[in-house]
Design an enzyme around this catalytic site. Structure first.
Site, PDB file in Angstrom:
ATOM      1  N   ASP A  82      -3.670   4.422 -10.286  1.00 54.68           N
ATOM      2  CA  ASP A  82      -3.450   4.251  -9.026  1.00 54.68           C
ATOM      3  C   ASP A  82      -3.301   6.000  -9.024  1.00 54.68           C
ATOM      4  O   ASP A  82      -2.448   6.921  -9.485  1.00 54.68           O
ATOM      5  CB  ASP A  82      -2.250   3.444  -8.569  1.00 54.68           C
ATOM      6  N   HIS A  83      -4.084   6.417  -7.325  1.00 51.88           N
ATOM      7  CA  HIS A  83      -4.214   7.790  -7.237  1.00 51.88           C
ATOM      8  C   HIS A  83      -4.291   8.578  -8.052  1.00 51.88           C
ATOM      9  O   HIS A  83      -3.241   9.666  -7.573  1.00 51.88           O
ATOM     10  CB  HIS A  83      -2.736   7.559  -5.753  1.00 51.88           C
ATOM     11  N   ASP A 104      -8.446   9.838  -5.708  1.00 55.31           N
ATOM     12  CA  ASP A 104      -8.000   9.770  -4.477  1.00 55.31           C
ATOM     13  C   ASP A 104      -8.290  11.009  -4.054  1.00 55.31           C
ATOM     14  O   ASP A 104      -7.452  11.817  -3.716  1.00 55.31           O
ATOM     15  CB  ASP A 104      -6.483   9.647  -4.262  1.00 55.31           C
ATOM     16  N   GLY A 182       5.042   3.031   1.110  1.00 56.42           N
ATOM     17  CA  GLY A 182       6.339   2.668   1.786  1.00 56.42           C
ATOM     18  C   GLY A 182       6.806   1.325   2.912  1.00 56.42           C
ATOM     19  O   GLY A 182       5.829   0.895   2.786  1.00 56.42           O
ATOM     20  N   GLY A 210      -0.242   0.183   1.016  1.00 52.75           N
ATOM     21  CA  GLY A 210       0.742   0.020   1.337  1.00 52.75           C
ATOM     22  C   GLY A 210       0.898  -1.441   1.592  1.00 52.75           C
ATOM     23  O   GLY A 210       0.741  -2.100   2.726  1.00 52.75           O
TER      24      GLY A 210
HETATM   25  P1  13P Z   1       4.012  -0.122  -0.869  1.00 57.09           P
HETATM   26  O1  13P Z   1       4.766   0.950  -1.490  1.00 57.09           O
HETATM   27  O2  13P Z   1       3.625   0.055   0.518  1.00 57.09           O
HETATM   28  O3  13P Z   1       3.502  -1.304  -1.307  1.00 57.09           O
HETATM   29  O4  13P Z   1       2.406  -0.087  -1.391  1.00 57.09           O
HETATM   30  C1  13P Z   1       1.848   1.054  -2.773  1.00 57.09           C
HETATM   31  C2  13P Z   1       0.362   0.458  -2.601  1.00 57.09           C
HETATM   32  O5  13P Z   1      -0.272   1.040  -2.217  1.00 57.09           O
HETATM   33  C3  13P Z   1       0.497   2.022  -3.985  1.00 57.09           C
HETATM   34  O6  13P Z   1      -1.065   2.669  -4.107  1.00 57.09           O
END
Ligand code: 13P
Length: 396
Positions: A82-83, A104, A182, A210
């Site tokens: 992720d990212h 990303d 968040g 998110g």
């Molecule tokens: P949240 O922490 O808002 O659930 O989002 C997680 C996220 O998008 C990880 O890439």
């Protein structure tokens, strides 16, 4: 071993109208809880490891546990970076066992985002792995992860999305339509018209970052407009935090295990709640039927050396271990000496590829070509080389 092709997995969700939860894990508790939740709901699941979390755990060790957990799961699993912030991290993730990567580069200018993403896509596709790109920017507002995503939200432009996907070749697109990393502050307002246009234009699985803090209706509308993967973390971390604070309040002298009591079950309950909301519950069997498995390949070379001494062979093996392990899609490089003296071949390489597509990309990779031509082939003329798919369940 239900590690499945992530493109197939999200393709199934996209066609069937549900989303796969991509839950970020930051500890063994998270890993166990996410998988237990998916097993209990008989749902496909994505185990996400975010580069921004690597300060909290050792990526290599976490991947060893994640791969082992995925292998023993009975529901379909994908392991996702992720990212990922760089090409090098994407290679590292694939070589440690991720079968999907996100690049990303969303904070870069459009053309730079395209160039960075395309480089990762070309590399990952040559390894048989899909890529998620991001266009627009999902900012952080409040909570653990908010400071990892500073700045203002930038909505995804429909026109740019078309060109971005065509030119990068990404398999999934993370879009920005009003969610935040968040906690949400205030009532979330999402731009569903924009999402509908992006979906109609691209026709590929879309991703929401998110995922925390939306309404049930909003999750349903996201999915109805092509979202097939929802990233979800903050609510899991907050639920775990509440549990730990409760343990501390009820026994101020708790040690580590006392503080962690119930954390796994708490995370699991939240994972299951979201899997149900995303519509993934009960989809495991259909996904296993629809998806190709990720089957590693062992590239086995047995050889004898001539015109050299053992010390030089040891140096050649060490050099090969160093150089070959960096080639995209190579998950393991081992060298060996025959235990018995009088066998046909005295030395071997055991090189593991993440996917059969790596056979070709490895063969042509400049680092392999250079090592083989300069250091290996000149002394190992007598050799046998075979690629094996590492499975007992699939015939050749
Ligand atoms: P949240 O922490 O808002 O659930 O989002 C997680 C996220 O998008 C990880 O890439």
């Amino acid at each position: 071993m239900p590690l499945v092709d992530m493109k197939d997995m999200l393709g199934h969700a996209y066609r069937e109208g549900y989303a796969v939860g991509a839950f970020d894990l930051v500890s063994l508790e998270f890993l166990e809880a996410i998988l237990a939740g998916a097993e209990h709901q008989r749902a496909p699941v994505i185990l996400s490891l975010a580069e921004s979390h690597f300060e909290h755990y050792d990526f290599e060790l976490a991947m060893a546990a994640t791969v082992a957990a995925a292998r023993r799961a009975t529901v379909p699993v994908a392991i996702h970076l992720d990212h990922g912030a760089s090409y090098e991290m994407a290679v590292r993730a694939i070589n440690l066992g991720c079968n999907g990567v996100m690049v990303d580069a969303s904070t870069l200018h459009f053309e730079d985002n395209i160039a960075a993403t395309r480089a990762v896509t070309e590399m990952a596709h040559a390894c048989g792995m899909p890529v998620e790109g991001e266009l627009g920017y999902v900012a952080g507002v409040e909570g653990e992860d908010a400071e990892k995503h500073p700045g203002e939200v930038v909505y995804t432009s429909v026109e740019e999305a078309r060109s971005y996907v065509e030119r990068t070749g990404v398999d999934f697109l993370a879009v920005s339509i009003g969610t935040v990393h968040g906690r949400m502050r205030g009532a979330p307002r999402l731009d569903f018209e924009r999402l509908a246009n992006i979906n109609a234009t691209l026709g590929i699985p879309l991703v929401i970052h998110g995922g925390t803090g939306l309404t049930h209706e909003q999750y349903r509308s996201l999915i109805a407009h092509g979202v097939a993967k929802i990233n979800y973390y903050t609510a899991l971390a907050d639920a775990a935090g509440d549990c730990i604070r409760g343990n501390a309040a009820s026994d101020a002298r708790s040690g580590y295990t006392g503080l962690m009591r119930g954390v796994r079950a708490t995370i699991q309950a939240e994972v299951e709640r979201m899997i149900e909301l995303f519509g993934g519950a009960g989809q495991a069997t259909a996904v296993l039927t629809a998806c190709r498995r990720i089957v590693p390949v062992a590239h086995v070379i047995q050889y004898n050396v001539q015109d050299t001494d053992d010390a030089a062979v040891v140096r050649m093996m060490a050099r090969g271990q160093e150089q070959l392990a960096r080639i995209p899609g190579v998950t393991r490089v081992e060298t060996g000496w025959a235990v018995q003296g009088e066998l046909r071949y005295r030395c071997c390489w055991l090189i593991e590829f993440a996917h059969k597509d790596v056979i070709a990309s490895y063969r042509d990779h400049p680092a392999h070509v250079a090592f083989a031509n300069e250091f290996f082939r000149p002394i190992a003329g007598d050799r046998l080389s075979i690629d094996y798919q590492l499975t007992t369940s699939m015939p050749p």
